[in-house]
Structure formats: C-alpha cells, structure tokens
Design a protein around this motif. Sequence first.
Motif, mmCIF file in Angstrom:
data_model
loop_
_atom_site.group_PDB
_atom_site.id
_atom_site.type_symbol
_atom_site.label_atom_id
_atom_site.label_comp_id
_atom_site.label_asym_id
_atom_site.label_seq_id
_atom_site.Cartn_x
_atom_site.Cartn_y
_atom_site.Cartn_z
ATOM 1 N N GLY A 208 0.831 -1.193 0.000
ATOM 2 C CA GLY A 208 0.000 0.000 0.000
ATOM 3 C C GLY A 208 0.863 1.237 0.000
ATOM 4 O O GLY A 208 2.095 1.164 0.097
ATOM 5 N N ALA A 209 0.210 2.412 -0.094
ATOM 6 C CA ALA A 209 0.961 3.668 -0.085
ATOM 7 C C ALA A 209 0.095 4.780 0.477
ATOM 8 O O ALA A 209 -1.065 4.941 0.096
ATOM 9 C CB ALA A 209 1.439 4.034 -1.487
ATOM 10 N N PHE A 210 0.686 5.550 1.417
ATOM 11 C CA PHE A 210 0.075 6.778 1.907
ATOM 12 C C PHE A 210 0.359 7.881 0.902
ATOM 13 O O PHE A 210 1.509 8.073 0.495
ATOM 14 C CB PHE A 210 0.669 7.160 3.260
ATOM 15 N N ILE A 211 -0.665 8.624 0.532
ATOM 16 C CA ILE A 211 -0.532 9.689 -0.464
ATOM 17 C C ILE A 211 -0.864 11.008 0.220
ATOM 18 O O ILE A 211 -1.938 11.160 0.807
ATOM 19 C CB ILE A 211 -1.461 9.431 -1.661
ATOM 20 N N HIS A 212 0.082 11.957 0.179
ATOM 21 C CA HIS A 212 -0.058 13.231 0.876
ATOM 22 C C HIS A 212 0.032 14.375 -0.130
ATOM 23 O O HIS A 212 0.967 14.437 -0.933
ATOM 24 C CB HIS A 212 1.062 13.423 1.910
ATOM 25 N N GLN A 213 -0.921 15.300 -0.072
ATOM 26 C CA GLN A 213 -0.856 16.567 -0.798
ATOM 27 C C GLN A 213 -0.580 16.381 -2.292
ATOM 28 O O GLN A 213 0.270 17.046 -2.877
ATOM 29 C CB GLN A 213 0.226 17.471 -0.175
ATOM 30 N N GLU A 214 -1.328 15.472 -2.899
ATOM 31 C CA GLU A 214 -1.253 15.270 -4.348
ATOM 32 C C GLU A 214 -2.628 15.581 -4.952
ATOM 33 O O GLU A 214 -3.652 15.154 -4.414
ATOM 34 C CB GLU A 214 -0.861 13.829 -4.689
ATOM 35 N N ASN A 215 -2.647 16.311 -6.054
ATOM 36 C CA ASN A 215 -3.912 16.661 -6.701
ATOM 37 C C ASN A 215 -4.472 15.514 -7.539
ATOM 38 O O ASN A 215 -5.673 15.461 -7.799
ATOM 39 C CB ASN A 215 -3.736 17.887 -7.588
ATOM 40 N N SER A 216 -3.593 14.640 -7.965
ATOM 41 C CA SER A 216 -4.023 13.474 -8.731
ATOM 42 C C SER A 216 -2.968 12.390 -8.607
ATOM 43 O O SER A 216 -1.832 12.658 -8.173
ATOM 44 C CB SER A 216 -4.260 13.818 -10.209
ATOM 45 N N LEU A 217 -3.349 11.180 -8.980
ATOM 46 C CA LEU A 217 -2.428 10.049 -8.928
ATOM 47 C C LEU A 217 -2.523 9.287 -10.241
ATOM 48 O O LEU A 217 -3.620 8.963 -10.699
ATOM 49 C CB LEU A 217 -2.787 9.116 -7.770
ATOM 50 N N THR A 218 -1.371 9.020 -10.841
ATOM 51 C CA THR A 218 -1.308 8.195 -12.035
ATOM 52 C C THR A 218 -0.841 6.802 -11.643
ATOM 53 O O THR A 218 0.226 6.642 -11.047
ATOM 54 C CB THR A 218 -0.361 8.789 -13.084
#
Length: 234
Positions: A208-218
């Motif tokens: 898994g991955a924690f995603i911080h302060q990103e407007n989008s994810l590819t």
Amino acid sequence: MITSRTAKECGTADFGWLQARYTFSFGHYFDPKLMGYASLRVLNQEVLAPGASFQPRTYPRVDVLNLVLQGEAEYRDSEGHSVRVKAGEAALLSTQANVSYSELNTSEKQPLTRMQLWLDACPEHENPVTQKMALPNTKSFLLASPDGEAGSLQLRQSVWIHHLDLAAGEHISIPIRGPRAYLQSIHGQVDAQGSASRECQKLACGDGAFIHQENSLTVSASTALRALLIDLPV
C-alpha cells in the motif's frame, strides 16, 4: 508525497481457521503510529477456512466494506438482517449501536478471501443497513461515495473509494479531492506517480501507499493489477 507500506511491514495473524494481514493496528497487532489514516480505521485482507466464522460482535460507529475476492460470505446482524456476497461482489454494512454482526464462510470446501475496510461514520448520517453491488468489468469505477454517485455504495462519511482493474501496461490518472489518500494493491505490481512531487513509487502485490498533498495520482500497471484508491478528504 507518496510513502509505501509494504505487505511485509503489515501485522499478520495465523490462527489456523483465519489468516490475516493488517495495515493498521487491529486485534493483537498494535502500533501506536498506525491507528488508522484519517477516517480509514481498518484495512485488512483475511482468509477464512472452509466453514469458519466470526462470532457475533459489536462495532464502533463505522461503515464496514467487505470486498469478496474468493468464495462466498454471509453477513448477519442481531436484528435479523442478512446478506450473501460472493467473489466479484461487495457489501457495505452500516453498523448500529447495540447491534451485533457475524460473518460466515458458507462453503465447507473453499476458503473465503476478502478485503475489509472500516470507515468512521458521521453521527448525523443514516443509510440502509446493508448494501450490495456486483463489481462491473471495467478498468476503473467508483465503488463507494458519500452520495451513492454513479450507483456506488453510499457511505456515511466524505470518502471516495475507486476500484481499479488494469491489464499489464495500462495506466489511469485519478483526481484526488483532499490532502490524503491511500492506494492498496490487491494483486499485481504498480507504479504510482503523484502530480505535485512527480515522484514514482513502485508497489508489489499486497503493498500500500500513503498519499499526501497530491492533486491526482497516475497508476501504471506493470502486471495485471487490481487495486483500491481510497480518497480521504476528511
């Protein structure tokens, strides 16, 4: 920023009748730094032996999302509601105070494998006690949302859960509504790249991955991929 949490770093359990992997503190597995992530309280992958069951238990005020990967489960509550969910289907339980819930692997021959998420529920929102849906055969769809958008399961919280099913070499970009999200590989290898940092994180099966302060994810699939992207504005 994207911070990985590998399957090897997760908590585990093996009780014979139950094998489990815990992303956050759960049961005997406790890490004070991993008590959940925003309104996501629990993210478990569990395998129940043929005929095995979880005995009735009560829950805090959460929405319990069960995504069945193999076999068939039956969920019952002490108010007499029940729902059967087989591989390729998902069920959402809107837990209530003073109501107990049980889970049964209905097969005497086949293990039951499923993902389970707990999401904090807003106290002023009420939804149907049980909801169920068959997963469409498409590379991306909205599995759950606060308003049941596009036929998705309706949550009692501002969370959007996307289900991804990509062939090797395929990719997709998904907008993220808030400051946090979590990406979970159910199976397959993936490259995850944010729009702000432009960094790329490689995840293997079960990572898994924690995603911080990103407007989008590819999300780019290195192999056939099945994954969840949990968008957590709150």
